[in-house]
Enzyme design. Structure first.
Site, PDB file in Angstrom:
ATOM      1  N   SER A 284       0.852  -1.188   0.000  1.00 29.35           N
ATOM      2  CA  SER A 284       0.000   0.000   0.000  1.00 29.35           C
ATOM      3  C   SER A 284       0.881   1.229   0.000  1.00 29.35           C
ATOM      4  CB  SER A 284      -0.892   0.011   1.244  1.00 29.35           C
ATOM      5  OG  SER A 284      -1.542   1.258   1.376  1.00 29.35           O
TER       6      SER A 284
ATOM      7  N   TYR B 188      -1.157  -0.764  10.735  1.00 29.12           N
ATOM      8  CA  TYR B 188      -1.242  -1.174   9.334  1.00 29.12           C
ATOM      9  C   TYR B 188      -0.166  -0.544   8.462  1.00 29.12           C
ATOM     10  CZ  TYR B 188      -3.121  -1.771   4.617  1.00 29.12           C
ATOM     11  OH  TYR B 188      -3.271  -2.067   3.277  1.00 29.12           O
TER      12      TYR B 188
END
Length: 245
Positions: A146, A168
């Site tokens: 990401s 995350y």
């Protein structure tokens, strides 16, 4: 006629993973649908087959050594090799209001769970599948990352990068760093390994928040999974090109 290429996509029962599997099958690959839950895995396989795909289920929990070893044994027994591995399975971990993970109050067990899946799980699967990948003429490994894992972007106050995600986002930075180490170790071999950012895709992963479709999110991973032999390795890509680390 050339042999059908074999791909394995983890977390492929839904969302971006499913669309990566669908996209690869559309290019003529025989695709293993890696997923933990039997009902969802088999439903995905049936849906892919109904659309004309050559798909098969691969029971796999990326956080469990034996589960991953069993998956590798299944692919070896059925297929004899692996041409493409897409490490897509991942979790965000619980968040607070505004989808925030506050580093000052973060549950450290949450960090451990996120890293176990998003980083250690990727290494566990990759290492288990490497002997099968080495049997391929043009093996490719794609780690679905990401852009929030880009430390460069996270540290730039002029770039809108979304909420603070203290479990995350660092897990994806960790995954990116691990991807580079694999590329360094595998330099001089025919294995190309890269990280792919799908962008902000509307799936149940993020409460269907995002402007991109799962099909759009799958595009970069599919491109990296089908690179030519002189393609890049050890890099981080989105649709627009290379993402800074």
């Amino acid at each position: 006629m050339s042999e059908t290429k074999i791909a394995l996509v983890t977390g492929a029962n839904k969302g971006i993973g499913y669309e990566i599997a669908a996209g690869l099958s559309g290019l003529g690959y025989r695709v293993g649908v890696g997923a933990r839950e039997e009902a969802r895995r088999e439903s995905a396989v049936e849906k892919l087959r109904a659309a004309g795909a050559d798909a098969f289920g691969v029971p796999m929990d990326v956080t469990q050594d034996q589960s991953v070893a069993d998956a590798a044994e299944l692919i070896e027994r059925q297929e004899g090799r692996l041409d493409v591995l897409v490490n897509n399975a991942g979790i965000s971990g619980e968040t607070g209001p505004g989808w925030v993970q506050d580093p000052t109050t973060l549950d450290l067990d949450l960090v451990r769970r996120v890293v176990e899946t998003n980083v250690i799980g990727v290494s566990r699967v990759t290492n288990a599948m490497l002997p099968l990948l080495r049997c391929s003429a043009s093996p490719r490994v794609v780690n679905v990352s990401s852009s929030v894992g880009s430390v460069t972007r996270q540290a730039d106050p002029d770039i809108e990068i979304g909420p603070v995600m203290a479990a995350y986002a660092p897990s994806k930075s960790f995954l990116n760093a691990v991807t580079v180490q694999y590329a360094r170790q595998l330099a001089g071999t025919n294995i190309l390994i890269n990280a792919a950012c799908p962008g902000l895709v509307a799936t149940d992963f993020n409460g269907f928040y995002g402007a991109r479709t799962p099909e759009q999110g799958a595009a970069t991973a599919i491109r990296l999974a089908t690179l030519p032999d002189d393609g890049p390795t050890g890099s981080f890509f989105e649709d627009a090109g290379v993402i800074p680390w």
